[in-house]
Design an enzyme around this catalytic site. Structure first.
Site, PDB file in Angstrom:
ATOM      1  N   GLU A  14       0.758  -1.087  -0.032  1.00 20.42           N
ATOM      2  CA  GLU A  14       0.100  -0.113  -0.108  1.00 20.42           C
ATOM      3  C   GLU A  14       0.883   1.241  -0.016  1.00 20.42           C
ATOM      4  O   GLU A  14       2.032   1.138   0.830  1.00 20.42           O
ATOM      5  CB  GLU A  14      -0.670  -0.065   1.171  1.00 20.42           C
ATOM      6  CG  GLU A  14      -1.758   1.139   1.280  1.00 20.42           C
ATOM      7  CD  GLU A  14      -2.909   1.099   2.445  1.00 20.42           C
ATOM      8  OE1 GLU A  14      -3.349   0.014   2.448  1.00 20.42           O
ATOM      9  OE2 GLU A  14      -2.851   1.906   3.366  1.00 20.42           O
ATOM     10  N   THR A  45      -3.625   4.832  -1.298  1.00 15.00           N
ATOM     11  CA  THR A  45      -4.824   5.405  -0.156  1.00 15.00           C
ATOM     12  C   THR A  45      -5.452   6.787  -0.702  1.00 15.00           C
ATOM     13  O   THR A  45      -4.984   7.543  -1.697  1.00 15.00           O
ATOM     14  CB  THR A  45      -4.045   5.735   1.155  1.00 15.00           C
ATOM     15  OG1 THR A  45      -3.141   6.932   1.087  1.00 15.00           O
ATOM     16  CG2 THR A  45      -3.590   4.504   1.639  1.00 15.00           C
ATOM     17  N   ALA A  48      -8.802  12.841   2.583  1.00 18.90           N
ATOM     18  CA  ALA A  48     -10.025  13.150   3.510  1.00 18.90           C
ATOM     19  C   ALA A  48     -10.931  14.219   2.414  1.00 18.90           C
ATOM     20  O   ALA A  48     -11.829  14.331   2.448  1.00 18.90           O
ATOM     21  CB  ALA A  48      -9.807  14.003   4.527  1.00 18.90           C
ATOM     22  N   GLY A 105     -13.781   5.949   5.404  1.00 17.23           N
ATOM     23  CA  GLY A 105     -12.677   7.297   5.628  1.00 17.23           C
ATOM     24  C   GLY A 105     -13.114   7.587   6.995  1.00 17.23           C
ATOM     25  O   GLY A 105     -14.096   7.377   7.754  1.00 17.23           O
ATOM     26  N   ASP A 106     -12.507   8.695   7.377  1.00 20.80           N
ATOM     27  CA  ASP A 106     -12.582   9.241   8.819  1.00 20.80           C
ATOM     28  C   ASP A 106     -13.255  10.120   8.665  1.00 20.80           C
ATOM     29  O   ASP A 106     -13.438  11.218   7.670  1.00 20.80           O
ATOM     30  CB  ASP A 106     -11.052   9.663   9.381  1.00 20.80           C
ATOM     31  CG  ASP A 106     -10.744   8.176   9.976  1.00 20.80           C
ATOM     32  OD1 ASP A 106     -11.448   7.340  10.559  1.00 20.80           O
ATOM     33  OD2 ASP A 106      -9.485   7.996   9.855  1.00 20.80           O
ATOM     34  N   ALA A 117     -19.468   2.442   4.885  1.00 20.98           N
ATOM     35  CA  ALA A 117     -18.810   1.956   3.494  1.00 20.98           C
ATOM     36  C   ALA A 117     -19.757   0.921   2.812  1.00 20.98           C
ATOM     37  O   ALA A 117     -19.598   0.710   1.502  1.00 20.98           O
ATOM     38  CB  ALA A 117     -17.513   0.904   4.002  1.00 20.98           C
ATOM     39  N   TYR A 139     -11.447  -5.395  10.882  1.00 25.20           N
ATOM     40  CA  TYR A 139     -10.569  -4.984  12.145  1.00 25.20           C
ATOM     41  C   TYR A 139     -10.659  -5.953  13.097  1.00 25.20           C
ATOM     42  O   TYR A 139     -11.461  -6.053  14.070  1.00 25.20           O
ATOM     43  CB  TYR A 139     -11.410  -3.510  12.767  1.00 25.20           C
ATOM     44  CG  TYR A 139     -11.327  -2.664  11.824  1.00 25.20           C
ATOM     45  CD1 TYR A 139     -10.351  -1.509  11.682  1.00 25.20           C
ATOM     46  CD2 TYR A 139     -12.376  -2.457  10.790  1.00 25.20           C
ATOM     47  CE1 TYR A 139     -10.474  -0.474  10.910  1.00 25.20           C
ATOM     48  CE2 TYR A 139     -12.558  -1.281   9.943  1.00 25.20           C
ATOM     49  CZ  TYR A 139     -11.445  -0.670  10.165  1.00 25.20           C
ATOM     50  OH  TYR A 139     -11.401   0.552   8.879  1.00 25.20           O
ATOM     51  N   LYS A 159     -21.148  -5.050   4.548  1.00 23.55           N
ATOM     52  CA  LYS A 159     -20.453  -4.586   3.421  1.00 23.55           C
ATOM     53  C   LYS A 159     -20.199  -5.955   2.434  1.00 23.55           C
ATOM     54  O   LYS A 159     -20.095  -5.838   1.182  1.00 23.55           O
ATOM     55  CB  LYS A 159     -19.206  -4.311   3.705  1.00 23.55           C
ATOM     56  CG  LYS A 159     -18.812  -3.228   4.740  1.00 23.55           C
ATOM     57  CD  LYS A 159     -17.587  -2.372   4.956  1.00 23.55           C
ATOM     58  CE  LYS A 159     -16.588  -2.859   6.113  1.00 23.55           C
ATOM     59  NZ  LYS A 159     -15.667  -2.072   6.734  1.00 23.55           N
ATOM     60  N   LYS A 266       8.169   3.237   1.303  1.00 20.27           N
ATOM     61  CA  LYS A 266       9.424   2.751   1.439  1.00 20.27           C
ATOM     62  C   LYS A 266       9.612   1.404   0.907  1.00 20.27           C
ATOM     63  O   LYS A 266       8.853   0.437   1.031  1.00 20.27           O
ATOM     64  CB  LYS A 266       9.722   2.776   2.975  1.00 20.27           C
ATOM     65  CG  LYS A 266      10.055   4.179   3.376  1.00 20.27           C
ATOM     66  CD  LYS A 266      10.472   4.082   4.835  1.00 20.27           C
ATOM     67  CE  LYS A 266      10.296   5.442   5.609  1.00 20.27           C
ATOM     68  NZ  LYS A 266      10.456   6.551   4.759  1.00 20.27           N
TER      69      LYS A 266
HETATM   70  P1  FAD Z   1     -17.169   1.159   7.938  1.00 15.81           P
HETATM   71  O1  FAD Z   1     -17.156  -0.129   7.449  1.00 15.81           O
HETATM   72  O2  FAD Z   1     -18.090   2.048   7.264  1.00 15.81           O
HETATM   73  O3  FAD Z   1     -17.124   1.279   9.575  1.00 15.81           O
HETATM   74  C1  FAD Z   1     -17.303   2.405  10.337  1.00 15.81           C
HETATM   75  C2  FAD Z   1     -17.619   2.238  11.791  1.00 15.81           C
HETATM   76  O4  FAD Z   1     -19.215   2.282  11.914  1.00 15.81           O
HETATM   77  C3  FAD Z   1     -17.437   1.078  12.531  1.00 15.81           C
HETATM   78  O5  FAD Z   1     -17.320   1.088  13.867  1.00 15.81           O
HETATM   79  C4  FAD Z   1     -18.670   0.182  12.357  1.00 15.81           C
HETATM   80  O6  FAD Z   1     -19.002  -0.969  12.998  1.00 15.81           O
HETATM   81  C5  FAD Z   1     -19.879   1.089  11.988  1.00 15.81           C
HETATM   82  N1  FAD Z   1     -20.832   0.954  10.791  1.00 15.81           N
HETATM   83  C6  FAD Z   1     -20.648   0.243   9.967  1.00 15.81           C
HETATM   84  N2  FAD Z   1     -21.680   0.362   9.214  1.00 15.81           N
HETATM   85  C7  FAD Z   1     -22.750   0.753   9.958  1.00 15.81           C
HETATM   86  C8  FAD Z   1     -24.137   1.130   9.795  1.00 15.81           C
HETATM   87  N3  FAD Z   1     -24.574   0.963   8.648  1.00 15.81           N
HETATM   88  N4  FAD Z   1     -24.572   1.630  10.886  1.00 15.81           N
HETATM   89  C9  FAD Z   1     -23.980   1.969  11.937  1.00 15.81           C
HETATM   90  N5  FAD Z   1     -22.740   1.789  12.245  1.00 15.81           N
HETATM   91  C10 FAD Z   1     -22.070   1.133  10.959  1.00 15.81           C
HETATM   92  N6  FAD Z   1      -8.852   5.828   5.428  1.00 15.81           N
HETATM   93  C11 FAD Z   1      -8.889   6.736   4.482  1.00 15.81           C
HETATM   94  O7  FAD Z   1      -9.349   7.841   4.820  1.00 15.81           O
HETATM   95  N7  FAD Z   1      -8.150   6.548   3.034  1.00 15.81           N
HETATM   96  C12 FAD Z   1      -7.800   5.351   2.896  1.00 15.81           C
HETATM   97  O8  FAD Z   1      -7.286   5.117   1.750  1.00 15.81           O
HETATM   98  C13 FAD Z   1      -7.877   4.254   4.074  1.00 15.81           C
HETATM   99  N8  FAD Z   1      -7.343   3.043   3.578  1.00 15.81           N
HETATM  100  C14 FAD Z   1      -7.566   2.003   4.506  1.00 15.81           C
HETATM  101  C15 FAD Z   1      -7.039   0.693   4.153  1.00 15.81           C
HETATM  102  C16 FAD Z   1      -7.413  -0.261   5.318  1.00 15.81           C
HETATM  103  C17 FAD Z   1      -6.932  -1.739   4.898  1.00 15.81           C
HETATM  104  C18 FAD Z   1      -8.059  -0.005   6.298  1.00 15.81           C
HETATM  105  C19 FAD Z   1      -7.873  -1.100   7.202  1.00 15.81           C
HETATM  106  C20 FAD Z   1      -8.362   1.341   6.674  1.00 15.81           C
HETATM  107  C21 FAD Z   1      -8.087   2.394   5.876  1.00 15.81           C
HETATM  108  N9  FAD Z   1      -8.570   3.502   6.100  1.00 15.81           N
HETATM  109  C22 FAD Z   1      -8.632   4.764   5.144  1.00 15.81           C
HETATM  110  C23 FAD Z   1      -9.165   3.962   7.593  1.00 15.81           C
HETATM  111  C24 FAD Z   1     -10.702   3.729   7.471  1.00 15.81           C
HETATM  112  O9  FAD Z   1     -11.062   4.756   6.424  1.00 15.81           O
HETATM  113  C25 FAD Z   1     -11.120   4.352   8.863  1.00 15.81           C
HETATM  114  O10 FAD Z   1     -10.901   2.978   9.604  1.00 15.81           O
HETATM  115  C26 FAD Z   1     -12.513   4.434   9.261  1.00 15.81           C
HETATM  116  O11 FAD Z   1     -12.791   4.952  10.320  1.00 15.81           O
HETATM  117  C27 FAD Z   1     -13.609   3.268   8.880  1.00 15.81           C
HETATM  118  O12 FAD Z   1     -13.635   2.868   7.566  1.00 15.81           O
HETATM  119  P2  FAD Z   1     -14.419   1.673   7.376  1.00 15.81           P
HETATM  120  O13 FAD Z   1     -14.453   1.513   5.631  1.00 15.81           O
HETATM  121  O14 FAD Z   1     -13.985   0.425   7.828  1.00 15.81           O
HETATM  122  O15 FAD Z   1     -15.990   2.023   7.614  1.00 15.81           O
END
Ligand code: FAD
Length: 279
Positions: A14, A45, A48, A105-106, A117, A139, A159, A266
């Site tokens: 990545e 990646t 925001a 995303g955050d 997602a 996670y 998802k 890196k």
């Molecule tokens: P989701 O799957 O949507 O989950 C987020 C939170 O909401 C979780 O606590 C889940 O339990 C809860 N949730 C999910 N669906 C629902 C629902 N329908 N109703 C209520 N609660 C729900 N971030 C970036 O900004 N850019 C990147 O390129 C990036 N790459 C990443 C790559 C990997 C492999 C990983 C593990 C993380 C990456 N992240 C990236 C970080 C990620 O965006 C954050 O961890 C973010 O907080 C959660 O993303 P997610 O897609 O897992 O969210």
């Protein structure tokens, strides 16, 4: 943990998108060197919002022109309208991109047409059918905002129901977290490949700061050991390579379906760890 479907060469790296032209030229060279390890793909990646997101699309297109393997953009709900998402999907389609890493995303202040997602995965399936192979995040130590692991797993499953094909995990240093997670996924009827995300150890302060942001646990013994190296970064990095090599060995021996390295753009230490593993 039951063995997941094995693919011994399912190795991936990545990158984050560089902000400057020299940064991009350097990343292209880094990518060329990592290609010696025969990875299945590299991913880029997604920021925001604004220019940070444009950088991803530009980096993916440039990398794609300079290598024969899949280059996979990450995309997220952050500051995203459905119209912008459709444009982005068209752009990737036109550049021969066939896979995506789809994330929430955050949280940002900007509004978004997608809350989670799973909403974005559903939108991509609704608008582009089966064209894209979709990976999502998983996670093993539970997402920091999740009430508990069971609820997180139920949302993870959404998802997959929405159309995700595979997952990459947040990084972890305790392999039991991954093994328990895979068992729990199996109990929830989740059978997609879940590839462990691997974060090499290069810099103590940086590791602490990234881990705080994403709530990844650094076991106390590891933290204390790393602290003990003080300014001796060479010894610390050597130790880090040993620790991560052993972690990867355990994961692969238990049937993990591949390894996804958070390379931080890196070559080392990912290259050395992969060589230790015989890749
Ligand atoms: P989701 O799957 O949507 O989950 C987020 C939170 O909401 C979780 O606590 C889940 O339990 C809860 N949730 C999910 N669906 C629902 C629902 N329908 N109703 C209520 N609660 C729900 N971030 C970036 O900004 N850019 C990147 O390129 C990036 N790459 C990443 C790559 C990997 C492999 C990983 C593990 C993380 C990456 N992240 C990236 C970080 C990620 O965006 C954050 O961890 C973010 O907080 C959660 O993303 P997610 O897609 O897992 O969210």
């Amino acid at each position: 943990m039951q063995s997941q479907k094995k693919h011994p060469q399912n190795l991936s790296f990545e990158f984050f998108p560089p902000k400057t032209a020299p940064g991009l030229a350097k990343l292209i060279q880094t990518n060329k060197q990592l290609l010696q390890l025969n990875p299945s793909y590299v991913s880029v990646t997604f920021g925001a919002g604004g220019a940070l997101q444009e950088n991803t699309a530009a980096t993916v297109a440039q990398l794609k022109e300079t290598c024969d393997i899949d280059v996979i953009p990450h995309i997220s709900c952050a500051a995203m309208t459905s119209q912008r998402m459709t444009e982005l999907l068209d752009y990737y389609h036109n550049h021969g991109i066939k896979q995506l890493v789809v994330l929430r995303g955050d949280a940002t202040d900007a509004s978004s047409d997608f809350a989670f997602a799973n909403d974005l995965v559903a939108y991509i399936r609704q608008t582009t059918g089966d064209y894209f192979h979709i990976k999502v995040a998983a996670y093993p130590e539970s997402h920091p905002q999740a009430e508990n692991l069971n609820k997180d797993l139920a949302y993870f499953k959404r998802k997959i129901t929405a159309g995700a094909n595979a997952a990459i995990t947040q990084y972890f240093y305790n392999p039991d977290a991954y093994f328990h997670y895979i068992d729990a996924c199996e109990q929830h009827g989740i059978d997609i490949p879940i590839v462990p995300g691997i974060m090499p150890i290069t810099n103590y302060q940086r590791l602490i700061s990234i881990s705080k942001r994403c709530s990844a646990e650094i076991p106390r013994w590891l933290c204390q050991k790393l602290l003990g190296f003080g300014e001796d970064t060479v010894a610390m990095q050597k130790f880090g390579i040993e620790v991560i090599t052993k972690l990867c060995e355990k994961l692969l021996a238990a049937g993990a379906p591949g390894l996804h390295f958070y390379s931080l753009n890196k070559i080392e230490p990912s290259m050395e760890i992969c060589r230790n593993l015989g890749f």
